[in-house]
Design a protein around this motif. Structure first.
Motif, PDB file in Angstrom:
ATOM      1  N   ALA A   1       0.824  -1.216   0.000  1.00 52.58           N
ATOM      2  CA  ALA A   1       0.000   0.000   0.000  1.00 52.58           C
ATOM      3  C   ALA A   1       0.853   1.259   0.000  1.00 52.58           C
ATOM      4  CB  ALA A   1      -0.930  -0.014   1.213  1.00 52.58           C
ATOM      5  N   PHE A   2       1.935   1.245   0.790  1.00 51.64           N
ATOM      6  CA  PHE A   2       2.719   2.469   0.979  1.00 51.64           C
ATOM      7  C   PHE A   2       3.750   2.705  -0.126  1.00 51.64           C
ATOM      8  CE2 PHE A   2       5.838   5.026   3.657  1.00 51.64           C
ATOM      9  CZ  PHE A   2       5.035   6.153   3.674  1.00 51.64           C
ATOM     10  N   TYR A   3       4.281   1.608  -0.689  1.00 55.16           N
ATOM     11  CA  TYR A   3       5.428   1.764  -1.604  1.00 55.16           C
ATOM     12  C   TYR A   3       5.141   1.405  -3.065  1.00 55.16           C
ATOM     13  CZ  TYR A   3       8.084   1.914   2.791  1.00 55.16           C
ATOM     14  OH  TYR A   3       8.558   2.234   4.038  1.00 55.16           O
ATOM     15  N   HIS A   4       3.892   1.100  -3.433  1.00 54.18           N
ATOM     16  CA  HIS A   4       3.689   0.611  -4.800  1.00 54.18           C
ATOM     17  C   HIS A   4       3.805   1.697  -5.871  1.00 54.18           C
ATOM     18  CE1 HIS A   4      -0.492   1.936  -3.880  1.00 54.18           C
ATOM     19  NE2 HIS A   4      -0.662   2.034  -5.200  1.00 54.18           N
ATOM     20  N   HIS A   5       3.972   2.948  -5.457  1.00 53.08           N
ATOM     21  CA  HIS A   5       4.224   4.019  -6.434  1.00 53.08           C
ATOM     22  C   HIS A   5       5.683   4.480  -6.412  1.00 53.08           C
ATOM     23  CE1 HIS A   5       0.324   4.686  -8.228  1.00 53.08           C
ATOM     24  NE2 HIS A   5      -0.249   4.623  -7.032  1.00 53.08           N
TER      25      HIS A   5
END
Length: 446
Positions: free
Chosen positions: A333-337
């Motif tokens: 959720a936090f790092y997928h971008h």
């Protein structure tokens, strides 16, 4: 007796038979020693008797060998082997080669290895009968050796006294052997009952854990459905990416990358966690999420907060799989971008600083965004999407992940076709609804 117990005791008979078979085979060696030591003048055993013993031992060795080769004759082998051992000892005793002593209790004690009280009782009684016969035959030998004292020697008296003495001794042998067999079987039975209860408890616990896990997975899928009601495309997007994450991860492993990390269990956790990677979009207004045109700079910045919002929301997710799934879901959720070259958001991590789960999630996320319908664009062809992945190799995506995507293109495209066939009618209906919604909203604003 349970089936589990029967299997154990049946297997035990087979295992002990192999041990007793070796003992029977060793009896073939004794006549050879008798013959050699007699030739050296150490013993005095007749050659015919040595050949008789060798023939007897060899015959039973062959019989026991073939009986042990067949599962159906294991019980017969058990009885024959023990009776032969008792007979062999008694033959040696009757010939005077060995003195009658506690050695005659060897066979009853060997029978204890089978944990069968009835067998131990039967073998002990048979062994006692053989001893009595042996003593009777030995009495003739005693008579022959002590002819010069005939006036003081009575064959019958000697036989009766010896028989009584050894009968009393064998009562002791029987009690000990029977007690060992009974106690051993009782202890084993208790142990196996406990194991059976433990197996039942473990089975029930596994079933409960499986049911709990399934319930947790259903809740996660429900959350994805709720997200879908908030955003036209996010609900379906998480279903698509869940599938793509599994395909890409397995292809990575097949390509020889992260073999130690990407176990079946871990990949399954990745797939499940993918349902929650966009959970933060719940905090994004519907008007922005479902906007038919391009985002303004302000709206784009607003959209960029969804990874951090998702990370916060997942703090409230109860531990699943001892917290393993929670940690993976938060990373996704936090790092997928984030991007491989460090130009992504929200933190700007680069390379291996980005968790592997998020790097795989990023590829699945972008792939679905490229080839799927959106309010502001039509789906891109798979050829064009693959070209973009090639261009972004080493910048947006880790090189080996791009290689994996290109390698499993056929599977990914096949899944995309299935999704489009299943969702096309509903997509068109939803698209029209949101276009009308924004048109009416614009009219009201004017």
């Amino acid at each position: 007796m349970s089936v589990y117990d029967e299997i154990f005791f049946t297997e035990n008979i087979t295992k002990v038979n192999k041990i007793v078979e070796k003992i029977v085979f060793c009896t073939c060696i004794l006549p050879v020693f008798f013959y050699v030591f007699t030739a050296l003048g150490i013993w005095n055993v007749s050659t015919p008797f040595c050949f008789f013993l060798f023939g007897l031992s060899s015959s039973f060795s062959v019989i026991v060998y073939f009986l042990n080769r067949n599962e159906r004759t294991q019980f017969i082998s058990m009885v024959v082997s023990l009776l032969f051992c008792a007979l062999f000892v008694c033959v040696l005793g009757s010939s005077g080669i060995i003195n009658i002593s506690i050695v005659f209790g060897i066979v009853p004690f060997i029978s204890c290895l089978y944990y069968n009280m009835k067998l131990t009782r039967t073998i002990t009684i048979a062994n006692l009968f053989m001893i009595v016969v042996t003593l009777y035959m030995r009495s003739f030998r005693i008579l022959e050796n002590y002819r010069f004292t005939m006036e003081t020697f009575s064959q019958i008296k000697w036989f009766l006294s010896q028989s009584l003495g050894f009968s009393l001794e064998f009562i002791f042998v029987f009690m000990v052997a029977f007690s060992i067999a009974r106690r051993s079987k009782s202890s084993l039975q208790t142990m196996m009952d406990l194991m059976l209860e433990r197996d039942k408890a473990n089975k029930e616990l596994k079933e409960k854990n499986a049911n709990l896990m399934q319930t947790q997975m259903d809740i996660i899928k429900f959350v994805a459905e709720v997200l879908g009601s908030h955003d036209l495309f996010t609900g379906r997007h998480v279903i698509h990416t869940q599938k793509y994450v599994g395909i890409i991860a397995r292809q990575l492993r097949q390509n020889g990358c992260y073999i130690d990390v990407l176990t079946d269990e871990v990949i399954q956790l990745y797939e499940t966690a993918a349902f929650l990677h966009d959970i933060g979009k719940i905090h994004i207004p519907e008007g922005v999420l479902n906007k038919p045109g391009r985002f303004t700079d302000q709206e784009r910045e607003l959209m960029k907060v969804h990874p951090a919002e998702g990370n916060k929301l997942l703090d409230f997710l109860p531990p699943i799989k001892n917290g393993q799934l929670n940690a993976i879901a938060k990373d996704m959720a936090f790092y997928h971008h984030e991007k491989w070259d460090g130009s992504g958001y929200p933190v700007g991590l680069k390379g291996n600083e980005i968790p592997l789960s998020a790097r795989i999630m990023a590829a699945a996320d972008v792939l679905d965004a490229l080839v799927s319908q959106r309010l502001y664009k039509n789906p891109m062809s798979f050829d064009m999407a693959m070209k973009i992945f090639e261009e972004e190799r080493g910048t947006h995506f880790e090189p080996c992940i791009v290689d994996a995507v290109l390698s499993c293109r056929g599977q990914l495209e096949s899944e995309d076709v299935k999704f489009k066939e299943k969702e096309s009618a509903e997509n068109e209906k939803e698209l029209n609804w949101w276009k009308e919604y924004h048109e009416k909203l614009a009219q009201l604003s004017n």
